[in-house]
Design an enzyme around this catalytic site. Structure first.
Site, PDB file in Angstrom:
ATOM      1  N   ARG A 233     -12.493  34.828  11.209  1.00  0.00           N
ATOM      2  CA  ARG A 233     -11.420  34.554  12.155  1.00  0.00           C
ATOM      3  C   ARG A 233     -10.560  33.428  11.615  1.00  0.00           C
ATOM      4  O   ARG A 233     -11.055  32.432  11.099  1.00  0.00           O
ATOM      5  CB  ARG A 233     -11.978  34.185  13.531  1.00  0.00           C
ATOM      6  CG  ARG A 233     -12.527  35.359  14.324  1.00  0.00           C
ATOM      7  CD  ARG A 233     -11.403  36.303  14.759  1.00  0.00           C
ATOM      8  NE  ARG A 233     -11.861  37.399  15.593  1.00  0.00           N
ATOM      9  CZ  ARG A 233     -12.186  38.603  15.147  1.00  0.00           C
ATOM     10  NH1 ARG A 233     -12.131  38.853  13.833  1.00  0.00           N
ATOM     11  NH2 ARG A 233     -12.553  39.555  15.984  1.00  0.00           N
ATOM     12  N   GLU A 262      -1.551  36.466  13.977  1.00  0.00           N
ATOM     13  CA  GLU A 262      -1.306  37.706  13.242  1.00  0.00           C
ATOM     14  C   GLU A 262      -0.293  38.571  13.987  1.00  0.00           C
ATOM     15  O   GLU A 262      -0.396  38.697  15.201  1.00  0.00           O
ATOM     16  CB  GLU A 262      -2.621  38.476  13.055  1.00  0.00           C
ATOM     17  CG  GLU A 262      -3.663  37.699  12.252  1.00  0.00           C
ATOM     18  CD  GLU A 262      -4.993  38.434  12.106  1.00  0.00           C
ATOM     19  OE1 GLU A 262      -5.100  39.581  12.599  1.00  0.00           O
ATOM     20  OE2 GLU A 262      -5.915  37.875  11.516  1.00  0.00           O
ATOM     21  N   HIS A 281      -5.657  41.585   7.471  1.00  0.00           N
ATOM     22  CA  HIS A 281      -6.825  41.850   8.324  1.00  0.00           C
ATOM     23  C   HIS A 281      -7.368  43.261   8.080  1.00  0.00           C
ATOM     24  O   HIS A 281      -7.414  44.100   8.972  1.00  0.00           O
ATOM     25  CB  HIS A 281      -6.456  41.664   9.805  1.00  0.00           C
ATOM     26  CG  HIS A 281      -7.646  41.380  10.667  1.00  0.00           C
ATOM     27  ND1 HIS A 281      -7.554  40.685  11.854  1.00  0.00           N
ATOM     28  CD2 HIS A 281      -8.966  41.695  10.533  1.00  0.00           C
ATOM     29  CE1 HIS A 281      -8.758  40.588  12.409  1.00  0.00           C
ATOM     30  NE2 HIS A 281      -9.617  41.202  11.625  1.00  0.00           N
TER      31      HIS A 281
END
Length: 321
Positions: A233, A262, A281
């Protein structure tokens, strides 16, 4: 019959997870999450919903309080920090994740980032595209030390891959001593790991304890030649401190699959810092992991609606109602 919302963007009408849910007598609606979703759009999407298969939407206490029919939330992944699990529990909503569902994907991706960083692969490809021909020396992984922060399913899957490359593996974790049984791993305190590791790879959950864990003081403890890898994270890392550490030579660089916000904002301190590479990601995003997430997520939704969730993460809050 229950009404089920699906927001995970790689799940589609008619796929295996959708067929499973409909085969159990439920109706489904797909509202894929793309980019950021504001609270009002989340409230609208949850209207009339009994259960939801969700991605990383910010399911706050306020949003959940306005979904009176909601009884179950299932994350199609491992992390659930975007959901207020205490508020959900007080409202009688079970929250589940899918532990280990993408561990192999994350482990392989982690090794990919390690190799790319060690051999300057992104820098080389970018240079060739720009018309140059970079020829910088890289480093072999063999004989180097990998430090794992966290010892969940993904970190455990990294260990045999790293050992196959001849790396020494350290780990710092809060898991009980009885679970620290892998002879290929030496378990140490965080301070020793930071001072010793050539590569520091983050695999811990985002909690109040780990938020901002890797800050300026942490980077000051690391080797100047060390590389940070983060597939967990973004908020575990203090991004301005990381940018400063790389820019000033405090550490050699970072390969980040996750960031605090993000998609990466235009004004992020991580932009345009030589030595920092940000990816979008993707660690858990393989066809195999996505398929497993969809199927296992659908199974967990059905189980939760039947009052028998297998992977509930807020049982304590439900019991305290």
């Amino acid at each position: 019959m229950s009404h089920i919302l699906i927001t995970t963007d790689y799940l589609r009408p008619g796929d295996e997870s959708d067929q499973y849910l409909r085969g159990h007598g439920h109706t489904t609606v797909h509202e894929p999450m793309t980019g950021r979703r504001d609270p009002e759009s989340l409230v609208a999407a949850l209207a009339g919903t009994d259960a939801a298969l969700v991605a990383n939407e910010p399911l706050t206490a306020e949003v959940l309080s306005r979904a009176p029919r909601l009884r179950a939330l299932v994350r199609t992944g491992v992390g659930y920090d975007s959901i207020d699990i205490a508020a959900a529990g007080k409202l009688g909503i079970t929250v589940s994740n899918l532990p280990g569902v993408n561990a192999n994907a994350v482990a392989e991706y982690t090794l990919g980032l390690l190799l790319a960083a060690a051999r300057h692969l992104v820098h080389s490809a970018t240079g060739v595209r720009a018309g140059s021909w970079p020829r910088e020396d890289g480093h072999e992984l063999r004989g180097s030390t990998l430090g794992l922060i966290g010892y969940g399913a993904a970190a455990r899957a990294v260990v045999p891959l790293a050992r196959a490359f001849g790396m020494n593996v350290l780990c710092t974790t809060n898991v009980p001593e009885t679970e620290r049984t892998d002879p290929a791993v030496r378990f140490v305190e965080l301070s020793e790991l930071l001072a010793t590791a050539d590569y520091v790879s983050v695999h811990t959950a985002l909690t109040d304890r780990t938020r901002g864990l890797l800050d300026a003081s942490a980077f000051a403890r690391m080797k100047t030649t060390a590389i940070l890898i983060n597939t967990a994270r973004g908020a575990i890392v203090d991004e301005p401190a990381l940018a400063d550490a790389v820019r000033t030579g405090g550490i050699a660089g970072a390969a980040l699959d996750v960031v605090h916000e993000e998609p990466l904002p235009a004004d992020s301190p991580l932009r345009d810092v030589d030595g920092i590479v940000v990816h979008s990601h993707l660690a858990g995003q393989t066809a195999e992991a996505r398929r497993a997430s969809g199927i296992k997520g659908a199974e967990e939704v059905v189980a939760a609606l039947d009052g028998r969730p297998r992977f509930a993460v807020n049982t304590l809050f439900l019991q305290s109602r």
